[in-house]
Design a protein around this motif. Structure first.
Motif, PDB file in Angstrom:
ATOM      1  N   ASP A   8      47.028  72.966  48.645  1.00  0.00           N
ATOM      2  CA  ASP A   8      48.011  72.614  47.604  1.00  0.00           C
ATOM      3  C   ASP A   8      48.109  73.647  46.492  1.00  0.00           C
ATOM      4  O   ASP A   8      48.794  73.426  45.495  1.00  0.00           O
ATOM      5  CB  ASP A   8      47.696  71.243  47.001  1.00  0.00           C
ATOM      6  N   ASN A   9      47.388  74.767  46.618  1.00  0.00           N
ATOM      7  CA  ASN A   9      47.496  75.864  45.660  1.00  0.00           C
ATOM      8  C   ASN A   9      47.016  75.477  44.270  1.00  0.00           C
ATOM      9  O   ASN A   9      47.491  76.033  43.265  1.00  0.00           O
ATOM     10  CB  ASN A   9      48.947  76.378  45.584  1.00  0.00           C
ATOM     11  N   CYS A  10      46.059  74.542  44.172  1.00  0.00           N
ATOM     12  CA  CYS A  10      45.564  74.080  42.875  1.00  0.00           C
ATOM     13  C   CYS A  10      44.051  74.228  42.802  1.00  0.00           C
ATOM     14  O   CYS A  10      43.342  74.122  43.811  1.00  0.00           O
ATOM     15  CB  CYS A  10      45.945  72.616  42.629  1.00  0.00           C
ATOM     16  N   TRP A  11      43.565  74.454  41.574  1.00  0.00           N
ATOM     17  CA  TRP A  11      42.131  74.517  41.298  1.00  0.00           C
ATOM     18  C   TRP A  11      41.795  73.421  40.294  1.00  0.00           C
ATOM     19  O   TRP A  11      42.295  73.401  39.187  1.00  0.00           O
ATOM     20  CB  TRP A  11      41.739  75.890  40.749  1.00  0.00           C
ATOM     21  N   TYR A  12      40.916  72.496  40.710  1.00  0.00           N
ATOM     22  CA  TYR A  12      40.632  71.314  39.889  1.00  0.00           C
ATOM     23  C   TYR A  12      39.254  71.345  39.215  1.00  0.00           C
ATOM     24  O   TYR A  12      38.922  70.423  38.478  1.00  0.00           O
ATOM     25  CB  TYR A  12      40.706  70.054  40.759  1.00  0.00           C
ATOM     26  N   LEU A  13      38.450  72.373  39.444  1.00  0.00           N
ATOM     27  CA  LEU A  13      37.048  72.343  39.035  1.00  0.00           C
ATOM     28  C   LEU A  13      36.753  73.084  37.738  1.00  0.00           C
ATOM     29  O   LEU A  13      35.599  73.140  37.319  1.00  0.00           O
ATOM     30  CB  LEU A  13      36.174  72.913  40.160  1.00  0.00           C
ATOM     31  N   GLY A  14      37.741  73.678  37.093  1.00  0.00           N
ATOM     32  CA  GLY A  14      37.524  74.332  35.812  1.00  0.00           C
ATOM     33  C   GLY A  14      37.174  75.809  35.931  1.00  0.00           C
ATOM     34  O   GLY A  14      36.917  76.336  37.018  1.00  0.00           O
ATOM     35  N   ASN A  15      37.130  76.471  34.749  1.00  0.00           N
ATOM     36  CA  ASN A  15      36.921  77.914  34.718  1.00  0.00           C
ATOM     37  C   ASN A  15      35.520  78.323  35.158  1.00  0.00           C
ATOM     38  O   ASN A  15      35.346  79.332  35.846  1.00  0.00           O
ATOM     39  CB  ASN A  15      37.190  78.448  33.307  1.00  0.00           C
ATOM     40  N   MET A  16      34.494  77.561  34.746  1.00  0.00           N
ATOM     41  CA  MET A  16      33.122  77.941  35.083  1.00  0.00           C
ATOM     42  C   MET A  16      32.893  77.902  36.591  1.00  0.00           C
ATOM     43  O   MET A  16      32.282  78.808  37.166  1.00  0.00           O
ATOM     44  CB  MET A  16      32.129  77.022  34.373  1.00  0.00           C
ATOM     45  N   ALA A  17      33.375  76.853  37.232  1.00  0.00           N
ATOM     46  CA  ALA A  17      33.251  76.759  38.687  1.00  0.00           C
ATOM     47  C   ALA A  17      34.037  77.875  39.361  1.00  0.00           C
ATOM     48  O   ALA A  17      33.613  78.412  40.398  1.00  0.00           O
ATOM     49  CB  ALA A  17      33.735  75.398  39.180  1.00  0.00           C
ATOM     50  N   CYS A  18      35.155  78.261  38.779  1.00  0.00           N
ATOM     51  CA  CYS A  18      35.953  79.363  39.316  1.00  0.00           C
ATOM     52  C   CYS A  18      35.161  80.664  39.276  1.00  0.00           C
ATOM     53  O   CYS A  18      35.161  81.437  40.241  1.00  0.00           O
ATOM     54  CB  CYS A  18      37.256  79.501  38.526  1.00  0.00           C
ATOM     55  N   ILE A  19      34.452  80.895  38.163  1.00  0.00           N
ATOM     56  CA  ILE A  19      33.644  82.107  38.029  1.00  0.00           C
ATOM     57  C   ILE A  19      32.521  82.116  39.060  1.00  0.00           C
ATOM     58  O   ILE A  19      32.247  83.138  39.699  1.00  0.00           O
ATOM     59  CB  ILE A  19      33.071  82.207  36.600  1.00  0.00           C
ATOM     60  N   VAL A  20      31.868  80.961  39.238  1.00  0.00           N
ATOM     61  CA  VAL A  20      30.776  80.864  40.206  1.00  0.00           C
ATOM     62  C   VAL A  20      31.283  81.176  41.620  1.00  0.00           C
ATOM     63  O   VAL A  20      30.639  81.910  42.383  1.00  0.00           O
ATOM     64  CB  VAL A  20      30.136  79.457  40.160  1.00  0.00           C
ATOM     65  N   VAL A  21      32.436  80.637  41.957  1.00  0.00           N
ATOM     66  CA  VAL A  21      33.008  80.880  43.285  1.00  0.00           C
ATOM     67  C   VAL A  21      33.363  82.352  43.463  1.00  0.00           C
ATOM     68  O   VAL A  21      33.117  82.941  44.528  1.00  0.00           O
ATOM     69  CB  VAL A  21      34.245  79.989  43.508  1.00  0.00           C
ATOM     70  N   LEU A  22      33.924  82.971  42.426  1.00  0.00           N
ATOM     71  CA  LEU A  22      34.259  84.390  42.513  1.00  0.00           C
ATOM     72  C   LEU A  22      33.008  85.241  42.705  1.00  0.00           C
ATOM     73  O   LEU A  22      33.017  86.215  43.478  1.00  0.00           O
ATOM     74  CB  LEU A  22      35.013  84.835  41.254  1.00  0.00           C
ATOM     75  N   VAL A  23      31.927  84.884  42.000  1.00  0.00           N
ATOM     76  CA  VAL A  23      30.669  85.629  42.137  1.00  0.00           C
ATOM     77  C   VAL A  23      30.125  85.487  43.558  1.00  0.00           C
ATOM     78  O   VAL A  23      29.736  86.473  44.202  1.00  0.00           O
ATOM     79  CB  VAL A  23      29.632  85.146  41.108  1.00  0.00           C
ATOM     80  N   ILE A  24      30.080  84.241  44.066  1.00  0.00           N
ATOM     81  CA  ILE A  24      29.558  84.011  45.420  1.00  0.00           C
ATOM     82  C   ILE A  24      30.435  84.694  46.457  1.00  0.00           C
ATOM     83  O   ILE A  24      29.928  85.282  47.431  1.00  0.00           O
ATOM     84  CB  ILE A  24      29.460  82.499  45.702  1.00  0.00           C
ATOM     85  N   ASN A  25      31.734  84.642  46.254  1.00  0.00           N
ATOM     86  CA  ASN A  25      32.674  85.274  47.186  1.00  0.00           C
ATOM     87  C   ASN A  25      32.391  86.768  47.317  1.00  0.00           C
ATOM     88  O   ASN A  25      32.201  87.293  48.417  1.00  0.00           O
ATOM     89  CB  ASN A  25      34.103  85.032  46.699  1.00  0.00           C
TER      90      ASN A  25
END
Length: 319
Positions: free
Chosen positions: A87-104
């Motif tokens: 659905d092209n949406c991110w529901y988990l907030g900025n901090m979770a986004c940063i964590v995912v980018l780091v792990i990625n």
């Protein structure tokens, strides 16, 4: 595809593009299957090498490091990308986004680092087999693996920081409900050199040396066997040469096929969001490389087949 809002109560919400239809459902099912297979195969490699003390060799420790990196890709990176595609949406907030980018970024960088170390290990084993056991030990290999992961983490933090993707205050979002990584064009060139050109050059050069050494050894052995009229052993030697060449060819080709499109496309644009179609396709090629690695480096080993049999039959639970 119906258009809604990720957060209907927020005026700054991103548009929610719900992708329905038979084609999309098939695509999400296929990608989910790839994610599960990536986790399962790499988990088998991790359990096998970690559990059986007989497998605690320098080469297998490098394969273990590769499996851990690829396991993170299947466990975190692939599911998150599938969620974003739905659905092209991110529901988990900025901090979770940063964590995912780091792990990625960390998982792919550590995977490349492990592939390079494996190439170095195989080169030393083939080029200088008599002193291999003294040059490459479990302790030295462990230090190299830890150093490789540390350097990967350091590079990823620097890369994300200078592109404005590391701190919550740095993140630039167009709307609420977005998790996008933007990369400045100069850093695309830096990342191309550090994450692709350098490891690719090392892997290609070392594997070319490995192939040439293996071919010379096979030719020498074949000439010796021909002189003793032992045709059967000579045939086995020729078969081993062909098999080694085929295996090395698969390793190099899969690696290049999965990584070249991503970095060529990264130089063609100044900014590409993680949800753009082209970026998604080429990104998934890299993720699929994590699915192929355990097949290339582990499944064709007899010890892996034996350990998997013990794991699946729960014999490892016995003393």
């Amino acid at each position: 595809m119906t258009v809604q809002y990720c957060f209907p109560d927020n005026n700054l919400s991103c548009l929610k593009e719900v992708r329905t239809g038979t084609g999309n459902i098939f695509l999400f099912t296929l990608l989910s299957f790839i994610s599960v297979c990536t986790v399962f195969l790499n988990l088998l490699v991790i359990i096998s090498i970690s559990h059986f003390k007989q497998l605690h060799t320098p080469t297998n420790l490098l394969i273990l490091s590769l499996a851990v990196a690829d396991f993170l890709v299947g466990l975190v990176v692939m599911p998150v990308n599938i969620m974003g595609m739905v659905d092209n949406c991110w529901y988990l907030g900025n901090m979770a986004c940063i964590v995912v980018l780091v792990i990625n970024n960390l998982s792919t960088a550590a995977s490349l680092c492990s592939l390079t170390f494996i190439a170095v290990d195989r080169y030393i084993a083939v080029n200088d087999p008599l002193s291999y056991s003294t040059k490459i030990t479990v302790c030295k290999t462990t230090v190299f693996i830890i150093s490789g992961w540390f350097l990967s983490i350091l590079y990823i933090f620097i890369f994300l920081y200078f592109n404005g993707n590391l701190l919550p205050s740095q993140i630039m979002i167009r709307c609420h409900g977005e998790c996008v990584m933007y990369v400045k064009y100069p850093w695309m060139t830096v990342d191309l050199i550090v994450s692709f050109v350098t490891p690719s050059s090392v892997i290609l050069i070392l594997y070319s040396f490995i192939f040439n050494v293996a071919r010379r050894q096979a030719i020498a052995m074949r000439s010796v066997m021909n002189s003793t009229s032992n045709r059967k052993v000579a045939k086995v030697s020729f078969t081993s040469e062909t098999k080694a060449a085929r295996t090395l060819g698969i390793v190099v080709c899969v690696y290049l096929v999965c990584w070249i499109p991503y970095y060529i496309s990264s130089l063609s644009v100044e900014n590409m969001s993680s949800f753009s179609l082209l970026w998604t396709v080429f990104g998934w090629l890299i993720y699929i490389n994590s699915s192929m690695n355990p097949l290339i480096y582990a499944i064709f080993y007899p010890w892996f087949r034996a350990s998997v049999k013990n794991i699946l039959t729960c014999r490892i639970l016995k003393s």
